[in-house]
Design a protein around this motif. Sequence first.
Motif, PDB file in Angstrom:
ATOM      1  N   ARG A   1       0.889   4.001  -3.039  1.00 52.98           N
ATOM      2  CA  ARG A   1       0.553   5.417  -2.794  1.00 52.98           C
ATOM      3  C   ARG A   1       1.630   6.345  -3.316  1.00 52.98           C
ATOM      4  O   ARG A   1       1.338   7.445  -3.770  1.00 52.98           O
ATOM      5  CB  ARG A   1       0.342   5.669  -1.304  1.00 52.98           C
TER       6      ARG A   1
ATOM      7  N   GLU B   1       0.827  -1.209   0.000  1.00 52.81           N
ATOM      8  CA  GLU B   1       0.000   0.000   0.000  1.00 52.81           C
ATOM      9  C   GLU B   1       0.862   1.261   0.000  1.00 52.81           C
ATOM     10  O   GLU B   1       0.592   2.205  -0.754  1.00 52.81           O
ATOM     11  CB  GLU B   1      -0.929   0.005   1.205  1.00 52.81           C
ATOM     12  N   GLN B   2       1.880   1.322   0.837  1.00 46.84           N
ATOM     13  CA  GLN B   2       2.733   2.500   0.894  1.00 46.84           C
ATOM     14  C   GLN B   2       3.461   2.733  -0.429  1.00 46.84           C
ATOM     15  O   GLN B   2       3.604   3.873  -0.876  1.00 46.84           O
ATOM     16  CB  GLN B   2       3.746   2.375   2.035  1.00 46.84           C
TER      17      GLN B   2
END
Length: 138
Positions: A136, A132-133
């Motif tokens: 993003r 996810e990081q």
Amino acid sequence: QNEFAKEGGKLHDSVSEVMASTRMLENVLKLLDVARNTGALVVHSPVIMKTGVRFKDADFDPHAYSSMDGLFTEGTWNSQFIDEIQPRAGEEILRGRNDFCAFRGTGLAYILKRNGVQTVVLCGFLSNICIEQTARAF
């Protein structure tokens, strides 16, 4: 890396049930096989921490990894790639990653640009943290 995926890794016990229920290793191996057989650029993104260094506080750290000492310590078994997923000749291995995000400090953006990559497929062990990081930041 061994820290997550193998018994004896400091984080293994906290993720082993999820890894088993999702068949994570089996699925990562299948995806890696497809990527290699279709000529896709494969980039390995190991986390390597200096002794005494912790993860930086992240926006989302549900397992409180940023409060733990001795994770993925450089030069230890814990930071090594697992036997099943060893990089091959021609595959990229990022250096300088000590964060949940694979872009920060690693040169990943340059590697993607240099290779004309327009589509990125992310895979890994915990989708709700490092994947996810990284997504993003993309």
